[in-house]
Design an enzyme around this catalytic site. Structure first.
Site, PDB file in Angstrom:
ATOM      1  N   HIS A  34      20.869  32.466  -7.750  1.00 36.24           N
ATOM      2  CA  HIS A  34      20.904  30.913  -7.696  1.00 36.24           C
ATOM      3  C   HIS A  34      19.774  30.444  -6.650  1.00 36.24           C
ATOM      4  O   HIS A  34      20.006  29.744  -5.870  1.00 36.24           O
ATOM      5  CB  HIS A  34      22.174  30.314  -7.130  1.00 36.24           C
ATOM      6  CG  HIS A  34      23.407  30.576  -8.241  1.00 36.24           C
ATOM      7  ND1 HIS A  34      24.598  30.327  -7.780  1.00 36.24           N
ATOM      8  CD2 HIS A  34      23.453  30.643  -9.562  1.00 36.24           C
ATOM      9  CE1 HIS A  34      25.519  30.372  -8.782  1.00 36.24           C
ATOM     10  NE2 HIS A  34      24.783  30.643  -9.780  1.00 36.24           N
ATOM     11  N   ALA A  57      21.730  31.414  -1.035  1.00 34.13           N
ATOM     12  CA  ALA A  57      23.002  31.750  -0.456  1.00 34.13           C
ATOM     13  C   ALA A  57      24.064  32.150  -1.141  1.00 34.13           C
ATOM     14  O   ALA A  57      25.082  32.493  -0.926  1.00 34.13           O
ATOM     15  CB  ALA A  57      23.581  30.512   0.451  1.00 34.13           C
ATOM     16  N   HIS A  58      23.855  32.610  -2.666  1.00 36.39           N
ATOM     17  CA  HIS A  58      24.772  33.078  -3.419  1.00 36.39           C
ATOM     18  C   HIS A  58      24.026  34.335  -4.168  1.00 36.39           C
ATOM     19  O   HIS A  58      22.656  34.338  -4.664  1.00 36.39           O
ATOM     20  CB  HIS A  58      24.882  32.135  -4.716  1.00 36.39           C
ATOM     21  CG  HIS A  58      25.526  30.919  -3.936  1.00 36.39           C
ATOM     22  ND1 HIS A  58      25.376  29.619  -4.996  1.00 36.39           N
ATOM     23  CD2 HIS A  58      25.851  30.401  -3.030  1.00 36.39           C
ATOM     24  CE1 HIS A  58      25.634  28.423  -4.536  1.00 36.39           C
ATOM     25  NE2 HIS A  58      26.476  29.069  -3.181  1.00 36.39           N
ATOM     26  N   GLN A  59      24.863  35.444  -3.922  1.00 39.64           N
ATOM     27  CA  GLN A  59      24.303  36.717  -4.651  1.00 39.64           C
ATOM     28  C   GLN A  59      25.259  37.457  -5.436  1.00 39.64           C
ATOM     29  O   GLN A  59      26.573  37.336  -5.303  1.00 39.64           O
ATOM     30  CB  GLN A  59      23.703  37.885  -3.520  1.00 39.64           C
ATOM     31  CG  GLN A  59      22.906  37.164  -2.334  1.00 39.64           C
ATOM     32  CD  GLN A  59      23.759  36.783  -1.189  1.00 39.64           C
ATOM     33  OE1 GLN A  59      24.661  36.990  -0.763  1.00 39.64           O
ATOM     34  NE2 GLN A  59      23.054  35.491  -0.503  1.00 39.64           N
TER      35      GLN A  59
END
Length: 746
Positions: A493, A676-678
């Site tokens: 993201h 901050a999104h994996q």
């Protein structure tokens, strides 16, 4: 007086571990490095007797003092404070060099550190300086204005090493200064802790302790869960309440609400992976990943969005019909119910209100984002540093306490080395985990040297890996699994950032961080890939380092303007992917990922929409974070005055600026991306040829081994991944429980 009795926040200290032993740089390299620091964050004053030595002329300095003085809330001492703020440099900032030493020793990759050391050494030799600066004078002996010219030259160099070095070093000094500066918070009126809400009472955890001893410790359990984040917490609760012996282990240590929110400097070390940020191999994107007790759920922003229908259909079309079933919806609703997810009590801060009002004026689709705050209003902008009110219903507040009440046991400070297998007719059957446990010190903190270290082997009937998207595949690889899909299919993201300055104070660090989302641009390719527009954290050290560095004075004036600033992200549901893999030297996480041309194109559409939102909301200045793009400064028209501002976004100057933004685009490395999104590195699928786990979350080619975290997403979720992660983990863990019925305990 205990924090439960206090009506205001006074977080306890969270001392850091000792600084690494030995010198990471030579004395001469330190001199050169701090000279670079004093170029990025220089002392700006009129103390030099010669005008040629001054960084700025007297009239420009007076203008800067007046600008800073106008921002400072404490008017009676504003002028003196403005002078001190401008005079502060990297080398005079207390604690900056210590944080820098920790960063270079522990968190900068070995080959990157080697490259920086090579440059630092060269800058202290006549030949090296001539090659790198065009002068035989050592870098640290040059006047500051000459050093600034040198850094600008490097940023435009054809040599990737120099371009990467100046971008990386500027980012490090911007981050370390904003985390340690004593002057910046005073200029901003930024309080150490939230001014809204009250300290909360945390759950009193019990953690297994081991006595000192030379031999490995061995323990047994039914279910071992590696990790304590959003996926792990749900699994622990479900399986403990089903009557199984559950053990949760994590390398992190628990900090109760009395320590939260942490300081910005301490939180990066205690609560996040790699000191606060991982950087991709090509430095095109910075990745922020929680590494706390409670995982990302300890530091996220409460946004609780369910998986959208078009994403569920995409995943079902990949051979996973569960995602369009009522069972998945039941799991989504169940996890939301436990956390009290609701939009009914949301109170928007200025940043989110700008999104709402601007989107309405432009006809964009905008929604309030539900929060996992137990059906309460939660008006705290510090959640990135841990939740002092203990209102955010993440794993530490809800799922893990539920698990302990049902009999689950916990170990903190446990580093997982590898999973142990038995071979059963060619199938790997998981039987345990080897790792290393390190106790707290004798004072109950993690800062002292007097800690106990033990090798520990844990035997279990089932093992659930919930280490997160960056770490779960590395544990599988360390354990000898060879599926080539492990670590691939990484989605991030990627988010590009824009900010706006308003004529009156905003205090953007106050209030819930993310409570509104614009979704008009979420499907730009006809296949569900596009961008969403959201607010971002506005804590000084989390936002200001993202701003491009043009000069020391420019950056300080931008930093002082944070009080009147709002920040937004164009968050892309990425079509293209990367991978994670272990560093060949030390085994730490490496990220191979570059935002693709298509994904950057989508991010740019979002930036243009954000600019329009900020314009109609009355911003006086709008800034991108792309190097070389000037800001848009509104003319003399008063924002919101219909007589003078009735052209709206058709203002010819604004239209021309947008055209320049589009022309420049988001080229790498000039554009700044963060994540901050994996997701996706152990993705779920219908075949071992294309995935890592099967539709039940079991690792292909094994028995008794499962993965339950965001790494199993088949592709990018398109929304903040917490609820999707929890729902998938709810499904996987209930399946694990059903498979254990009737089995004897170990």
């Amino acid at each position: 007086m205990s924090t439960q009795q206090m009506d205001f926040f006074a977080p306890l200290a969270s001392p850091l571990p000792p600084l690494p032993e030995g010198e990471v740089l030579s004395p001469s390299q330190w001199v050169t490095l701090m000279a670079i620091g004093d170029t990025v964050i220089p002392a700006i004053n009129l103390s030099f007797s010669s005008s040629e030595q001054r960084l700025v002329p007297e009239d420009e300095y007076d203008e800067a003092v007046a600008k800073v003085q106008s921002i400072i809330p404490a008017r009676n001492s504003a002028q003196d404070l403005a002078h001190k703020f401008l005079a502060e440099s990297a080398s005079t900032t207390p604690g900056l060099k210590e944080l820098l030493q920790r960063t270079f020793s522990d968190y900068v990759r070995p080959e990157a550190r080697k490259g920086i050391c090579t440059i630092l050494s060269a800058l202290d030799t006549r030949a090296g300086c001539l090659l790198l600066t065009g002068s035989t004078t050592s870098f640290h002996l040059q006047p500051v204005h000459i050093r600034q010219q040198i850094l600008h030259g490097w940023s435009q160099s054809y040599l990737p090493l120099l371009r990467g070095a100046v971008k990386g070093l500027a980012a490090i000094f911007k981050a370390t200064w904003t985390k340690t500066s004593p002057m910046l918070p005073q200029v901003l009126g930024f309080p150490r802790a939230p001014v809204h809400g009250k300290p909360g009472k945390g759950f009193q955890y019990s953690f297994i302790q081991f006595p000192p001893g030379p031999e490995p410790e061995t323990i047994e359990t039914d279910v071992l869960i590696v990790g304590s984040g959003c996926g792990a917490g749900v699994c622990a609760k479900n399986l403990a309440e089903a009557g199984h012996r559950v053990l949760v282990v994590d390398k992190a240590y628990h900090f109760d609400p009395a320590h939260l929110p942490m300081s910005e400097a301490d939180a990066g070390i205690h609560l996040f992976q790699n000191g606060g940020v991982e950087v991709s191999d090509d430095s095109s994107i910075s990745v922020i990943a929680g590494s706390a007790w409670g995982g990302g759920g300890t530091v996220n922003w409460s946004a609780s969005l369910q998986t959208q229908g078009f994403v569920r259909q995409e995943w079902a079309d990949m051979g996973l019909p569960f995602f369009t079933s009522s069972e998945f919806q039941t799991s989504l609703d169940r996890v939301c119910h436990r956390m009290g997810v609701s939009a009914d009590h949301v109170r928007h801060n200025k940043t989110n209100q700008v999104l709402l009002d601007g989107a309405r004026k432009l006809g964009y689709s905008v929604k309030t984002v539900p929060q996992n705050t137990g059906g309460k209003s939660h008006y705290c902008g510090y959640c990135t540093l841990g939740c002092g009110p203990a209102e955010k219903q993440g794993p530490v507040v809800s799922w893990l306490p539920d698990a302990e009440k049902a009999g689950a046991l916990f170990i903190e400070g446990f580093t997982a080395d590898k999973i142990l297998f038995d071979d059963l007719n060619g199938t790997k059957v998981a039987k345990g985990l080897k790792g290393t446990w390190q106790s707290r010190d004798t004072n109950g903190t993690v800062s002292g040297p007097d800690k106990t270290t033990r090798a520990v082997t844990i035997h279990a009937k089932r093992i659930i890996v919930s280490c997160g998207t960056l770490q779960s595949p590395l544990l599988l690889l360390r354990s000898g699994l060879t599926n080539p899909q492990i670590g691939r299919n990484l989605h991030l993201h990627p988010a590009n950032i824009m900010c706006a300055i308003f004529p009156t104070p905003v205090l953007p660090w106050e209030g819930a961080i993310l409570t509104a989302v614009v979704d008009s641009f979420q499907d730009l390719d006809g296949h569900g890939h596009g961008t969403k527009l959201e607010a971002t954290s506005m804590l000084p050290s989390w936002f200001l380092p993202i701003l491009p560095w043009a000069s020391g004075l420019d950056f300080k004036l931008r930093a002082a303007a944070l009080r009147n600033m709002t920040g937004f992200i164009s968050l892309v549901r990425d079509h293209d992917t990367g991978r994670v893999y272990p560093d060949p030297v030390d085994g730490r996480c490496r990220i191979a990922y570059s935002p693709s041309p298509l994904d950057r194109k989508h991010a740019l559409v979002g930036l243009e929409a954000l600019a329009k939102i900020c314009y109609v909301a009355g911003a006086t200045e709008i800034l991108t974070t792309t190097i070389g793009v000037p800001s848009f400064v509104r003319g003399d028209a008063v924002p919101g005055d219909d007589d003078n501002d009735d052209q709206g976004i058709n203002d010819p100057r604004f239209v021309a600026w947008l055209a320049e933004v589009r022309r420049k685009g988001l080229p790498l490395p000039d554009a700044t991306f963060a994540s901050a999104h994996q997701m996706g590195t152990c993705r779920m699928g219908a075949s071992a040829k294309t995935s890592v786990v099967d539709p039940q979350g079991r690792v292909w080619g094994t028995e008794g081994l499962f993965v339950a975290d965001a790494s199993v997403f088949p592709s990018a979720s398109g929304v903040n991944p917490m609820v999707t992660n929890m729902a998938l983990s709810d499904w996987i863990s209930r399946g694990v429980g059903r498979g254990m019925r009737g089995e004897a305990r170990l």
